[in-house]
Design an enzyme around this catalytic site. Structure first.
Site, short mmCIF file in Angstrom:
data_model
loop_
_atom_site.label_atom_id
_atom_site.label_comp_id
_atom_site.label_asym_id
_atom_site.label_seq_id
_atom_site.Cartn_x
_atom_site.Cartn_y
_atom_site.Cartn_z
N SER A 254 14.85 -4.00 3.55
CA SER A 254 13.89 -4.58 4.52
C SER A 254 14.36 -5.19 5.80
O SER A 254 15.39 -4.28 6.57
CB SER A 254 13.07 -5.37 3.76
OG SER A 254 11.88 -5.78 4.36
N HIS A 395 7.62 -1.12 -1.65
CA HIS A 395 8.87 -2.00 -1.01
C HIS A 395 9.69 -2.69 -1.96
O HIS A 395 9.36 -3.80 -2.56
CB HIS A 395 8.15 -2.63 0.07
CG HIS A 395 9.14 -3.21 1.27
ND1 HIS A 395 9.63 -2.19 2.05
CD2 HIS A 395 9.58 -4.59 1.55
CE1 HIS A 395 10.63 -3.02 2.95
NE2 HIS A 395 10.36 -4.42 2.72
#
Length: 415
Positions: A254, A395
């Site tokens: 991320s 994610h």
């Protein structure tokens, strides 16, 4: 007639490749074109162009970072040769940096596989919630920096790490698998480097050492600070006889994947880069205009990048640079971009397009580059000097991601 048929056959072979090469890459800035319009014609000229690209990305996006500190020392405060049931040696090291009477520090957590032949290759990466969060090992020092409380990390009620924080992020760190493959694992905590809270940006960690770097448009941003600290971690690894510092991959997920890519771009000592769902300002193309954009980066996370990036808000599709420039700075070293099907903000197609756009630089520098294939199916990794996969889900960092990272690392880092 024969000439016509041959020409037609050639078009049928080449044209699909050209179309695929242009897919998602239309009008991208050319890494081989100097700012004065001249073209790169040799590897020597590429070195000059690379310097130009590095200056562009530094001043227009990431911000200026300090040089390696002259007053930096390493203090090993923990050494357990029988950690994790005897599988590893655990080391914990404080990195202390002093500048003009001001001091800051952060800790490295290092696991070294006991069964592998030393010195071993290593994977270094930043973590989200403190070193103690990547494994339940009670010997890991609890961070004294602020700790986020969120749905993903519910261990802290008052911003302080306690025993409830141990191992809460272990699912994203395949410690046993990394060690079993013969790699050391090195991690450091983002908040000990630079605050990720915009109301406290530039006030904690390393930033107060360099106040002069905030008095400019190309200021020392948080992503750049995290990347800079990864290099300082590598400085320590160069002193550790158990680690082969020439075989160190930098990893990130991320926003920390954005930092890993920039660390690989700015520090050629990193032998490989492993980026997981880094998205905007990481692996994806801005110019596609899909997913997270510059306006959101500069509004929600104004501390991440230099203030100079703000002048491009609303102009993602008109940038004079894009993230294939960052991969070009990493070239010819191996880099892997991992994505996930439901991570729309990170734009998996945009990360694939970035890999494809960097292929020409990798091939120019004599590597296999990125395979000439269409966008792959789920769980079907593509691997050349540039690697890529998309998996199901959102994610996160899954075991599938780590298996691909380790397979890729085995190809490039294991002797």
């Amino acid at each position: 007639m024969r000439v016509f048929l041959l020409a037609l056959a050639l078009c049928l072979i080449v044209l699909p490749k050209i179309i695929r090469a242009q897919e998602g890459n239309r009008a991208l800035p050319d890494p081989f074109t100097f700012n004065n319009g001249k073209k790169v014609k040799s590897v020597k000229e590429w070195e000059r162009r690379r310097k130009e690209i590095l200056e562009t990305m530094t001043h227009e996006m990431y911000g200026v970072a300090p040089e390696r500190p002259k007053n930096m020392r390493f203090e090993v405060f923990d050494l357990d040769k029988n950690a994790l049931g005897g599988k590893a040696t655990r080391k914990q090291v404080t990195v202390r940096i002093t500048e003009k009477g001001r001091e800051a520090q952060f800790d490295l957590l290092i696991y070294i596989p006991n069964q592998a032949k030393h010195p071993v290759p290593a994977i270094i990466g930043l973590n989200f919630i403190g070193n103690q969060a990547i494994h339940a090992d009670p010997g890991i020092k609890l961070t004294t920096a602020w700790v986020e409380k969120s749905g993903m990390f519910p261990c802290s009620a008052d911003g302080k790490a306690g025993d409830a924080c141990r191992g809460v992020n272990a699912s994203q760190w395949a410690v046993d698998s990394i060690l079993a493959r013969g790699y050391a694992l090195v991690t450091l905590y983002r908040e000990e480097i630079a605050s990720d809270r915009k109301e406290f940006a530039f006030q904690t960690g390393m930033h107060p050492l360099y106040p002069e770097l905030q008095q400019r448009e190309d200021n020392f941003g948080t992503i750049a600070a995290w990347a800079w600290a990864l290099s300082r971690g590598l400085d320590y690894l160069e002193t550790d006889k158990d680690i082969d510092a020439k075989r160190v991959a930098v990893f990130g997920f991320s926003r920390l994947g954005k930092a890993a890519l920039w660390a690989g771009a700015t520090d050629r000592r990193f032998a490989a880069v492993l980026s997981n769902e880094s998205g905007a300002g990481g692996g994806k193309q801005f110019r596609r205009g899909i997913g997270e954009d510059i306006n959101r980066l500069c509004t929600v996370f104004p501390h991440w990048y230099a203030r100079s990036l703000g002048k491009y808000k609303g102009k993602d599709t008109e940038l004079p640079f894009d993230q294939h420039f960052v991969l070009s700075l990493i070239a010819p070293r191996p880099v892997y971009l991992a994505t996930a099907e439901d991570d729309k903000n990170a734009d998996p197609q945009g990360e694939f397009a970035t890999a494809r756009a960097a292929d020409a630089v990798y091939r120019f520098l004599g590597t296999s580059g990125f395979p000439d294939v269409p966008f792959p199916a789920l769980n079907q990794p593509v691997s050349g000097q540039i690697g890529f996969h998309i998996r199901p889900g959102g994610h996160d960092v899954k075991m599938f991601d780590w298996i691909q990272f380790l397979n890729f690392s085995d190809l490039h880092l294991q002797k």
